[in-house]
Design a protein around this motif. Structure first.
Motif, PDB file in Angstrom:
ATOM      1  N   LEU A  34       0.827  -1.212   0.000  1.00 15.93           N
ATOM      2  CA  LEU A  34       0.000   0.000   0.000  1.00 15.93           C
ATOM      3  C   LEU A  34       0.861   1.262   0.000  1.00 15.93           C
ATOM      4  O   LEU A  34       0.565   2.222  -0.717  1.00 15.93           O
ATOM      5  CB  LEU A  34      -0.952   0.007   1.196  1.00 15.93           C
ATOM      6  CG  LEU A  34      -2.199  -0.850   1.020  1.00 15.93           C
ATOM      7  CD1 LEU A  34      -2.826  -1.193   2.364  1.00 15.93           C
ATOM      8  CD2 LEU A  34      -3.195  -0.145   0.115  1.00 15.93           C
ATOM      9  N   LEU A  35       1.947   1.267   0.779  1.00 14.93           N
ATOM     10  CA  LEU A  35       2.855   2.417   0.779  1.00 14.93           C
ATOM     11  C   LEU A  35       3.507   2.581  -0.581  1.00 14.93           C
ATOM     12  O   LEU A  35       3.597   3.702  -1.114  1.00 14.93           O
ATOM     13  CB  LEU A  35       3.943   2.259   1.850  1.00 14.93           C
ATOM     14  CG  LEU A  35       3.521   2.281   3.310  1.00 14.93           C
ATOM     15  CD1 LEU A  35       4.744   2.082   4.210  1.00 14.93           C
ATOM     16  CD2 LEU A  35       2.793   3.552   3.673  1.00 14.93           C
ATOM     17  N   LEU A  36       3.967   1.478  -1.154  1.00 15.29           N
ATOM     18  CA  LEU A  36       4.677   1.523  -2.434  1.00 15.29           C
ATOM     19  C   LEU A  36       3.794   2.017  -3.577  1.00 15.29           C
ATOM     20  O   LEU A  36       4.155   2.962  -4.285  1.00 15.29           O
ATOM     21  CB  LEU A  36       5.223   0.130  -2.759  1.00 15.29           C
ATOM     22  CG  LEU A  36       5.972   0.001  -4.076  1.00 15.29           C
ATOM     23  CD1 LEU A  36       7.288   0.765  -4.021  1.00 15.29           C
ATOM     24  CD2 LEU A  36       6.232  -1.468  -4.390  1.00 15.29           C
ATOM     25  N   VAL A  37       2.640   1.392  -3.773  1.00 14.61           N
ATOM     26  CA  VAL A  37       1.809   1.750  -4.930  1.00 14.61           C
ATOM     27  C   VAL A  37       1.183   3.136  -4.802  1.00 14.61           C
ATOM     28  O   VAL A  37       0.808   3.741  -5.809  1.00 14.61           O
ATOM     29  CB  VAL A  37       0.717   0.702  -5.240  1.00 14.61           C
ATOM     30  CG1 VAL A  37       1.334  -0.645  -5.520  1.00 14.61           C
ATOM     31  CG2 VAL A  37      -0.315   0.629  -4.155  1.00 14.61           C
ATOM     32  N   ASN A  38       1.108   3.648  -3.575  1.00 12.78           N
ATOM     33  CA  ASN A  38       0.529   4.975  -3.380  1.00 12.78           C
ATOM     34  C   ASN A  38       1.578   6.048  -3.113  1.00 12.78           C
ATOM     35  O   ASN A  38       1.233   7.213  -2.909  1.00 12.78           O
ATOM     36  CB  ASN A  38      -0.488   4.925  -2.241  1.00 12.78           C
ATOM     37  CG  ASN A  38      -1.726   4.178  -2.659  1.00 12.78           C
ATOM     38  OD1 ASN A  38      -2.517   4.669  -3.448  1.00 12.78           O
ATOM     39  ND2 ASN A  38      -1.887   2.956  -2.158  1.00 12.78           N
ATOM     40  N   ALA A  39       2.842   5.651  -3.121  1.00 14.33           N
ATOM     41  CA  ALA A  39       3.958   6.582  -2.932  1.00 14.33           C
ATOM     42  C   ALA A  39       3.759   7.477  -1.708  1.00 14.33           C
ATOM     43  O   ALA A  39       3.875   8.693  -1.774  1.00 14.33           O
ATOM     44  CB  ALA A  39       4.176   7.429  -4.185  1.00 14.33           C
ATOM     45  N   ILE A  40       3.425   6.826  -0.584  1.00 16.22           N
ATOM     46  CA  ILE A  40       3.270   7.568   0.659  1.00 16.22           C
ATOM     47  C   ILE A  40       4.279   7.070   1.679  1.00 16.22           C
ATOM     48  O   ILE A  40       4.809   5.967   1.570  1.00 16.22           O
ATOM     49  CB  ILE A  40       1.844   7.475   1.239  1.00 16.22           C
ATOM     50  CG1 ILE A  40       1.452   6.031   1.528  1.00 16.22           C
ATOM     51  CG2 ILE A  40       0.837   8.141   0.321  1.00 16.22           C
ATOM     52  CD1 ILE A  40       0.134   5.886   2.264  1.00 16.22           C
ATOM     53  N   ASP A  41       4.531   7.895   2.661  1.00 12.89           N
ATOM     54  CA  ASP A  41       5.423   7.559   3.757  1.00 12.89           C
ATOM     55  C   ASP A  41       4.577   7.266   4.994  1.00 12.89           C
ATOM     56  O   ASP A  41       3.459   7.775   5.113  1.00 12.89           O
ATOM     57  CB  ASP A  41       6.374   8.733   4.022  1.00 12.89           C
ATOM     58  CG  ASP A  41       7.422   8.390   5.063  1.00 12.89           C
ATOM     59  OD1 ASP A  41       8.379   7.676   4.704  1.00 12.89           O
ATOM     60  OD2 ASP A  41       7.271   8.825   6.224  1.00 12.89           O
TER      61      ASP A  41
END
Length: 124
Positions: A34-41
């Motif tokens: 989820l972090l990777l595909v949404n480019a969130i930290d």
């Protein structure tokens, strides 16, 4: 000042066996994706809700998350049991992440492993 736009990211994963290591690995894989595909930290997240089916007892997914992602130690985490429905998929952990995004950005949901059947359009 412009008000933030809140986005809810959803996901689910099926755990192979109800043992702490499998729950840990499932939560780690799902959250990482989820972090990777949404480019969130991790620091962009305001709160996270988990549900788990009643056949999972060995570990709270919030504890698994904190084990691998120390930045969420100050994030509000909440875990509850999934409502029991006839014919429901077994050994499933679901996640709902509430975060802020710039206006116009939409989140990508992630459904993994056996949980892909729940939302095939979001399958990974």
């Amino acid at each position: 000042m412009q008000s933030p736009t809140y986005t809810a990211l959803r996901g689910a994963i099926q755990v192979e066996h109800d043992v702490p290591e499998d729950v840990d690995n499932a939560v780690k894989r799902l959250f990482s994706e989820l972090l990777l595909v949404n480019a969130i930290d991790e620091t962009d997240i305001g709160m996270i809700f988990f549900t788990m089916t009643s056949d999972l007892h060995s570990r709270n997914p919030a504890a698994s998350l904190r084990k691998f992602f120390p930045k969420v130690s100050t994030t509000a985490l909440f875990c509850m049991q999934e409502a029991e429905i006839d014919g429901m998929l077994e050994k499933v952990i679901r996640i709902l992440i509430v975060t802020t995004y710039p206006l116009g950005r939409h989140g990508e949901n992630v459904y993994m492993d056996g949980a892909r059947v729940l939302r095939p359009e979001f399958a990974r």
